[in-house]
Design a protein around this motif. Sequence first.
Motif, PDB file in Angstrom:
ATOM      1  N   TYR A  57      20.416  33.891  68.924  1.00 25.74           N
ATOM      2  CA  TYR A  57      19.938  35.752  67.938  1.00 25.74           C
ATOM      3  C   TYR A  57      18.057  35.528  67.901  1.00 25.74           C
ATOM      4  O   TYR A  57      17.978  34.316  68.114  1.00 25.74           O
ATOM      5  CB  TYR A  57      20.414  35.934  66.922  1.00 25.74           C
ATOM      6  CG  TYR A  57      22.358  36.264  66.872  1.00 25.74           C
ATOM      7  CD1 TYR A  57      22.718  36.757  67.712  1.00 25.74           C
ATOM      8  CD2 TYR A  57      22.562  34.651  65.725  1.00 25.74           C
ATOM      9  CE1 TYR A  57      24.211  36.544  67.827  1.00 25.74           C
ATOM     10  CE2 TYR A  57      24.293  34.985  66.742  1.00 25.74           C
ATOM     11  CZ  TYR A  57      25.073  35.167  67.317  1.00 25.74           C
ATOM     12  OH  TYR A  57      26.419  35.490  67.316  1.00 25.74           O
ATOM     13  N   GLN A  81      18.382  36.772  62.659  1.00 22.04           N
ATOM     14  CA  GLN A  81      18.550  35.023  61.729  1.00 22.04           C
ATOM     15  C   GLN A  81      18.574  34.942  60.663  1.00 22.04           C
ATOM     16  O   GLN A  81      19.160  34.624  59.343  1.00 22.04           O
ATOM     17  CB  GLN A  81      18.528  33.902  62.732  1.00 22.04           C
ATOM     18  CG  GLN A  81      19.300  33.818  64.012  1.00 22.04           C
ATOM     19  CD  GLN A  81      18.838  32.391  64.823  1.00 22.04           C
ATOM     20  OE1 GLN A  81      18.859  31.048  63.927  1.00 22.04           O
ATOM     21  NE2 GLN A  81      18.444  32.327  65.980  1.00 22.04           N
ATOM     22  N   ARG A 141      21.112  35.068  57.540  1.00 14.66           N
ATOM     23  CA  ARG A 141      21.060  34.130  56.024  1.00 14.66           C
ATOM     24  C   ARG A 141      21.244  34.691  55.105  1.00 14.66           C
ATOM     25  O   ARG A 141      21.685  34.004  54.309  1.00 14.66           O
ATOM     26  CB  ARG A 141      19.137  33.330  56.565  1.00 14.66           C
ATOM     27  CG  ARG A 141      19.502  32.194  55.946  1.00 14.66           C
ATOM     28  CD  ARG A 141      17.770  31.477  55.636  1.00 14.66           C
ATOM     29  NE  ARG A 141      16.792  32.232  55.811  1.00 14.66           N
ATOM     30  CZ  ARG A 141      15.501  31.588  55.586  1.00 14.66           C
ATOM     31  NH1 ARG A 141      15.318  30.566  56.325  1.00 14.66           N
ATOM     32  NH2 ARG A 141      14.781  32.383  56.108  1.00 14.66           N
ATOM     33  N   SER A 143      18.462  26.647  62.051  1.00 18.12           N
ATOM     34  CA  SER A 143      18.503  27.196  63.305  1.00 18.12           C
ATOM     35  C   SER A 143      17.076  28.006  63.632  1.00 18.12           C
ATOM     36  O   SER A 143      16.296  27.605  63.839  1.00 18.12           O
ATOM     37  CB  SER A 143      20.037  28.279  63.536  1.00 18.12           C
ATOM     38  OG  SER A 143      19.430  28.803  65.231  1.00 18.12           O
ATOM     39  N   VAL A 144      16.436  28.428  62.305  1.00 19.28           N
ATOM     40  CA  VAL A 144      15.336  29.254  62.334  1.00 19.28           C
ATOM     41  C   VAL A 144      14.494  28.046  62.089  1.00 19.28           C
ATOM     42  O   VAL A 144      13.009  28.182  62.479  1.00 19.28           O
ATOM     43  CB  VAL A 144      14.606  30.277  61.631  1.00 19.28           C
ATOM     44  CG1 VAL A 144      15.772  31.264  60.921  1.00 19.28           C
ATOM     45  CG2 VAL A 144      15.125  30.054  60.157  1.00 19.28           C
ATOM     46  N   PHE A 154      21.560  29.317  59.873  1.00 18.41           N
ATOM     47  CA  PHE A 154      20.934  30.030  60.307  1.00 18.41           C
ATOM     48  C   PHE A 154      19.436  29.088  59.597  1.00 18.41           C
ATOM     49  O   PHE A 154      18.511  29.387  60.379  1.00 18.41           O
ATOM     50  CB  PHE A 154      21.177  31.202  58.994  1.00 18.41           C
ATOM     51  CG  PHE A 154      22.603  32.237  60.265  1.00 18.41           C
ATOM     52  CD1 PHE A 154      22.282  32.632  61.692  1.00 18.41           C
ATOM     53  CD2 PHE A 154      23.554  32.914  59.895  1.00 18.41           C
ATOM     54  CE1 PHE A 154      22.710  33.300  62.357  1.00 18.41           C
ATOM     55  CE2 PHE A 154      24.387  33.308  60.566  1.00 18.41           C
ATOM     56  CZ  PHE A 154      24.085  33.861  61.838  1.00 18.41           C
ATOM     57  N   ARG A 177      20.483  25.750  68.222  1.00 15.04           N
ATOM     58  CA  ARG A 177      19.895  27.499  68.448  1.00 15.04           C
ATOM     59  C   ARG A 177      20.395  27.973  68.213  1.00 15.04           C
ATOM     60  O   ARG A 177      21.562  28.541  69.411  1.00 15.04           O
ATOM     61  CB  ARG A 177      18.831  26.958  69.284  1.00 15.04           C
ATOM     62  CG  ARG A 177      17.832  26.413  69.199  1.00 15.04           C
ATOM     63  CD  ARG A 177      16.372  27.438  68.244  1.00 15.04           C
ATOM     64  NE  ARG A 177      15.681  26.626  67.898  1.00 15.04           N
ATOM     65  CZ  ARG A 177      15.567  25.194  66.875  1.00 15.04           C
ATOM     66  NH1 ARG A 177      16.481  25.181  66.077  1.00 15.04           N
ATOM     67  NH2 ARG A 177      14.797  24.590  66.909  1.00 15.04           N
ATOM     68  N   PHE A 178      20.782  29.761  67.411  1.00  8.49           N
ATOM     69  CA  PHE A 178      21.775  29.851  67.279  1.00  8.49           C
ATOM     70  C   PHE A 178      20.922  31.071  68.558  1.00  8.49           C
ATOM     71  O   PHE A 178      20.111  31.324  68.481  1.00  8.49           O
ATOM     72  CB  PHE A 178      21.895  31.366  66.322  1.00  8.49           C
ATOM     73  CG  PHE A 178      22.856  30.476  65.708  1.00  8.49           C
ATOM     74  CD1 PHE A 178      24.677  30.069  66.361  1.00  8.49           C
ATOM     75  CD2 PHE A 178      22.859  30.138  64.141  1.00  8.49           C
ATOM     76  CE1 PHE A 178      25.509  29.394  65.360  1.00  8.49           C
ATOM     77  CE2 PHE A 178      23.406  29.256  63.474  1.00  8.49           C
ATOM     78  CZ  PHE A 178      25.018  28.597  63.617  1.00  8.49           C
TER      79      PHE A 178
END
Lengths: 100, 471
Positions: free
Chosen positions: A35, A40, A44, A20-21, A17, A32-33
């Motif tokens: 959400y 996210q 996390r 991903s951010v 996470f 990329r997730f």
Amino acid sequence: MIALCLSLLGWAAACLFHLSVQPSYRRRALYRFPYSLSVQRFLRLLCPTIALFGSCLYEGIVGLFIWSFSAPFISMAVTFLNTFRIWETLFQRHDKALNH
Amino acid sequence: MSPALRSWIVFFHRWTGFPVGVGLFVLFASGALVTFNLELQQWMQPQTAILAPETTNGLTHAEKLLLPEGKKDEKTSSFLRLPFNRDPVFRLWQYDGYFFHGPALHPETGQPLPTRDVVGSSFFNTLHAYFFLPNLWGRSLVSLLGVILLIPLITGVILHWRRFFSDLMLFRPHASSHRSWLDFHLLIGTLTLPLVFIIGLSGGILQIQNILSSLVPSPVHRSLPPTHSPPLSSKSLSALEAQGKHVWGETAGGFFMPIGNDIYLYRPDQATFCITRAHISTTHPIPRTLPYCPDFHSILTGIHLMRWAGPTMRWLYFGLGIIGAFLMASGLILFYKTERRQIKERSPSSSWGLRVIYAVNTATIIGFSIATLGLLWSTRLPALPVLPPRSWETALFFALWAGSLIHALCFRKAARCQLLLLCIMGLGLLPVDLLTRPLVTDRPLLFLSVDGCGVAVGLLSLFAYRRSCLS
């Protein structure tokens, strides 16, 4: 062993996470997730917290130590996996925008 | 932060980090080895890696060796450690200020096992605790390193604070050499920061407490208070062990020590988080009531020594020690690279200062590893007849380490040669092990783990050698 698995899963999720951010221009987030960023960021924090409770539930104070000591190992493992683009190989994802 | 302030912080970080990093590399690496000290002892003495239950007969025979007939009233500094899962033999040990040495006894028969008198695991304990220096000086140096570790840690965090979280998992191995080493240093440093902080500080404070307690002499153990319980009817170790099991539930790993006319049984360290050294004796069969963690010192021993830890936790702690050593090694390499760049900008001719930094780095990172593997090799190969085995092994360790330093001072490409030697020694550990012990053993995983670590060191040094050839 259950405490270790829980800790590793919790920290691994937190690392994913976290990556991903990260903004794309840093060219690190190869995935990329789907959400929202706020969700996210919340996850996390939530994942390692759940792992902490779980491992303490199974192992008591030893669980706390296992939880804290497993963090650097899984973080480094995820970093190396990400750095050497193993995600791309595994999931066949080629995002052109991220390769600039 | 103003550029002037930043440059001052960088200066402090680099010039405290270099001398401290040299000592801390050794402390982290030896600390990692101490995590598996008893397993290493068995690797060095393969005859002791047996799986057999402890018997009363074995304990009776061991008692005869601990307290020989006719010498029961003589003062002795020996103690008898009971077998337990990590080291399943009796150890009749003495401490000479540097090493624990003495025979290993079979857990079933109590007869001495045909082992060689090796330096054993206490070598790394002594190296970790006081560098084989005179006790007070060594402990002072180690505690100083533990406390000064805070300076590079804090200055490092200040320097990296702005990108601490965003660059938490950033590693660019294909960037320039300096950049990739810096990424590696930051990656390890940030991810292990709290743990390195806690372990370093707890080790430093423990050493300061040890120094203070050695300056103010105190009895070896706290005397037992007067008790209304009758003394044990039998003064045998078996009766004392039975009483220990009755009181604590488990005595495996505990030890007997004759003090005066009495015999004491100490509770095993791994039984509790905090080391309390609770004990009973034949005249005082009921122990003092102690809280779980009686003082700050016992909490620190619980955190730093981790005697209570099981295999999972022990492997994690071992890995953390190795990562700590990598953190120091990457810092030392970065220091050398920056100094080389700065010195070459000022004068293109070679500098002795730079050569000394290169030699110290090479001896610290590669030389220490060569010396450690050399020590493991020497415990299995025949010793020189001119020296007793323990002296030979110790001398070899320090000779290899000093040789690495001198070699690096004399030759420009010393690091590459030494990497090749390290690779050969690491990969050769497995054949040496297989050739110098019976192939069938009760604890194959133990030998496989140590050999596997040797092979990993060999492969890593081969990788580093190839990269140094390419760059």
